[in-house]
Design a protein around this motif. Structure first.
Motif, mmCIF file in Angstrom:
data_model
loop_
_atom_site.group_PDB
_atom_site.id
_atom_site.type_symbol
_atom_site.label_atom_id
_atom_site.label_comp_id
_atom_site.label_asym_id
_atom_site.label_seq_id
_atom_site.Cartn_x
_atom_site.Cartn_y
_atom_site.Cartn_z
ATOM 1 N N PRO A 143 0.825 -1.212 0.000
ATOM 2 C CA PRO A 143 0.000 0.000 0.000
ATOM 3 C C PRO A 143 0.860 1.263 0.000
ATOM 4 O O PRO A 143 1.805 1.387 0.777
ATOM 5 C CB PRO A 143 -0.803 -0.123 1.302
ATOM 6 C CG PRO A 143 -0.821 -1.585 1.607
ATOM 7 C CD PRO A 143 0.516 -2.083 1.147
ATOM 8 N N LEU A 145 0.207 5.134 0.566
ATOM 9 C CA LEU A 145 -0.920 5.850 1.159
ATOM 10 C C LEU A 145 -0.567 7.268 1.581
ATOM 11 O O LEU A 145 0.568 7.541 1.976
ATOM 12 C CB LEU A 145 -1.416 5.086 2.396
ATOM 13 C CG LEU A 145 -1.740 3.608 2.197
ATOM 14 C CD1 LEU A 145 -1.893 2.925 3.543
ATOM 15 C CD2 LEU A 145 -2.995 3.435 1.353
ATOM 16 N N LYS A 147 -1.762 10.036 4.424
ATOM 17 C CA LYS A 147 -2.461 10.107 5.712
ATOM 18 C C LYS A 147 -2.671 11.566 6.076
ATOM 19 O O LYS A 147 -1.708 12.310 6.285
ATOM 20 C CB LYS A 147 -1.635 9.397 6.792
ATOM 21 C CG LYS A 147 -2.221 9.478 8.193
ATOM 22 C CD LYS A 147 -1.303 8.795 9.209
ATOM 23 C CE LYS A 147 -1.842 8.912 10.613
ATOM 24 N NZ LYS A 147 -0.934 8.288 11.617
ATOM 25 N N ILE A 161 -7.132 8.218 5.578
ATOM 26 C CA ILE A 161 -6.027 7.610 4.844
ATOM 27 C C ILE A 161 -6.540 7.042 3.526
ATOM 28 O O ILE A 161 -7.697 6.599 3.439
ATOM 29 C CB ILE A 161 -5.356 6.509 5.701
ATOM 30 C CG1 ILE A 161 -3.995 6.122 5.115
ATOM 31 C CG2 ILE A 161 -6.269 5.300 5.886
ATOM 32 C CD1 ILE A 161 -3.105 5.390 6.091
ATOM 33 N N GLY A 162 -5.712 7.096 2.487
ATOM 34 C CA GLY A 162 -6.116 6.568 1.197
ATOM 35 C C GLY A 162 -4.950 6.475 0.234
ATOM 36 O O GLY A 162 -3.918 7.126 0.430
ATOM 37 N N GLY A 163 -5.097 5.638 -0.789
ATOM 38 C CA GLY A 163 -4.032 5.475 -1.770
ATOM 39 C C GLY A 163 -4.294 4.277 -2.667
ATOM 40 O O GLY A 163 -5.435 3.841 -2.847
ATOM 41 N N THR A 165 -2.818 0.212 -3.942
ATOM 42 C CA THR A 165 -2.086 -0.954 -3.462
ATOM 43 C C THR A 165 -1.838 -1.941 -4.601
ATOM 44 O O THR A 165 -2.774 -2.624 -5.044
ATOM 45 C CB THR A 165 -2.862 -1.672 -2.344
ATOM 46 O OG1 THR A 165 -3.053 -0.779 -1.256
ATOM 47 C CG2 THR A 165 -2.107 -2.908 -1.858
ATOM 48 N N GLU A 193 -7.489 2.100 -1.956
ATOM 49 C CA GLU A 193 -7.784 1.928 -0.535
ATOM 50 C C GLU A 193 -8.121 3.270 0.098
ATOM 51 O O GLU A 193 -7.537 4.301 -0.257
ATOM 52 C CB GLU A 193 -6.588 1.298 0.193
ATOM 53 C CG GLU A 193 -6.214 -0.075 -0.343
ATOM 54 C CD GLU A 193 -5.569 -0.955 0.712
ATOM 55 O OE1 GLU A 193 -5.408 -0.502 1.856
ATOM 56 O OE2 GLU A 193 -5.230 -2.096 0.373
ATOM 57 N N PHE A 194 -9.061 3.251 1.020
ATOM 58 C CA PHE A 194 -9.426 4.459 1.756
ATOM 59 C C PHE A 194 -10.002 4.036 3.111
ATOM 60 O O PHE A 194 -10.586 2.949 3.241
ATOM 61 C CB PHE A 194 -10.450 5.298 0.976
ATOM 62 C CG PHE A 194 -11.676 4.527 0.560
ATOM 63 C CD1 PHE A 194 -12.818 4.517 1.352
ATOM 64 C CD2 PHE A 194 -11.687 3.803 -0.625
ATOM 65 C CE1 PHE A 194 -13.941 3.808 0.964
ATOM 66 C CE2 PHE A 194 -12.808 3.078 -1.015
ATOM 67 C CZ PHE A 194 -13.942 3.086 -0.223
ATOM 68 N N ARG A 212 -10.062 0.115 7.050
ATOM 69 C CA ARG A 212 -9.704 0.485 5.681
ATOM 70 C C ARG A 212 -10.484 -0.370 4.682
ATOM 71 O O ARG A 212 -10.611 -1.575 4.849
ATOM 72 C CB ARG A 212 -8.203 0.319 5.444
ATOM 73 C CG ARG A 212 -7.678 1.118 4.243
ATOM 74 C CD ARG A 212 -6.225 0.807 3.976
ATOM 75 N NE ARG A 212 -5.380 1.002 5.141
ATOM 76 C CZ ARG A 212 -4.141 0.510 5.224
ATOM 77 N NH1 ARG A 212 -3.642 -0.200 4.221
ATOM 78 N NH2 ARG A 212 -3.416 0.722 6.315
ATOM 79 N N SER A 214 -10.913 -1.616 0.675
ATOM 80 C CA SER A 214 -10.125 -1.837 -0.537
ATOM 81 C C SER A 214 -11.054 -2.240 -1.669
ATOM 82 O O SER A 214 -11.907 -3.120 -1.499
ATOM 83 C CB SER A 214 -9.078 -2.930 -0.283
ATOM 84 O OG SER A 214 -8.361 -3.217 -1.474
#
Length: 248
Positions: A143, A145, A147, A161-163, A165, A193-194, A212, A214
């Protein structure tokens, strides 16, 4: 063919999740009590440019599928539905946190996730067939991410948080004979992901429970699989994970 007896035990996982939530609530109460008492733990923690830690995750995952056009043809008159099955798993990982700004961090959290994903074909008889993915048992996920943190209030801080993966399979069924009753999916995957979490500061460490979500982006269904997923056009992998994270 069952490849890993541990998966049967995940049916009892909800009890462990409840216990975990109770522990989190208790620890949160201690942190709030410390705040009311005027104690400030780890006062210099947020000034560090790089921080490290580790995480333990418990997740519920399943495939999201899209039917192929052939599913509405007479060839599938005997099939009532093709359904993804929810399965529990767990992950173990490391955390490298890089401070970008006062309220913004960049995180790399490599981890190993232990999955078992299946689909169930329900016939009009009604009988059922279950096919597990050849991605069992483990996948390496990295991941990447961002933050975004709130201002710290005593010994607590909320964050979003998010990004993305990327992931790759590192073990599973590869023998052609074993794959007869398997869904053949691609080794690589990519997901968005968030989520949200809470930083709780203690005298010796920071504890961060986090939820989280996904959502898979790429189609994981392999072009080589035409036997067990003929009525499926697209498969993506989704999950919801409870992380327990520890750091400095």
């Amino acid at each position: 063919m069952q490849t890993f007896d541990l998966w049967d035990k995940f049916n009892l996982c909800w009890a462990k999740v409840v216990i975990g939530v109770v522990v989190i609530v208790a620890m949160s109460g201690n942190a709030v009590y410390g705040q009311l008492e005027g104690e400030v733990n780890l006062p210099n923690s947020d000034n560090k440019k790089i921080k490290y830690g580790f995480s333990i995750g418990v997740f519920n995952s399943n495939f999201k599928l899209k039917y192929d056009d052939v599913f509405v043809t007479p060839a599938f008159d005997s099939v009532q539905s093709i359904n993804p099955v929810n399965k529990f798993g767990f992950s173990l990982g490391l955390i490298a946190n890089f401070k970008l700004a006062q309220y913004l961090d960049f995180r790399v959290t490599p981890k190993v996730g232990f999955y078992q994903n299946t689909i169930e074909i329900v016939y009009t008889d009604p009988t059922r067939e279950t096919f597990a993915a050849n991605t069992d048992l483990s996948r390496v996920e990295i991941p990447l991410l961002l933050k975004y943190k709130s201002a710290r209030r005593g010994n607590t801080r909320m964050y979003l948080i998010g990004g993305v993966t990327p992931a790759i399979r590192v073990s599973g069924s590869k023998n052609e004979q074993e794959l007869v009753d398997r869904i053949i999916v691609e080794d690589q995957s990519l997901s968005i992901e968030f989520g949200f979490g809470l930083d709780l500061y203690y005298p010796l460490f920071r504890f961060s429970p986090e939820i989280r979500f996904s959502r898979g982006i790429n189609n994981m269904l392999s072009a080589n699989d035409i036997a067990n997923t003929e009525g499926v056009q697209r498969l993506t992998l989704n999950s919801v994970t409870l992380y327990l994270q520890f750091g400095d």
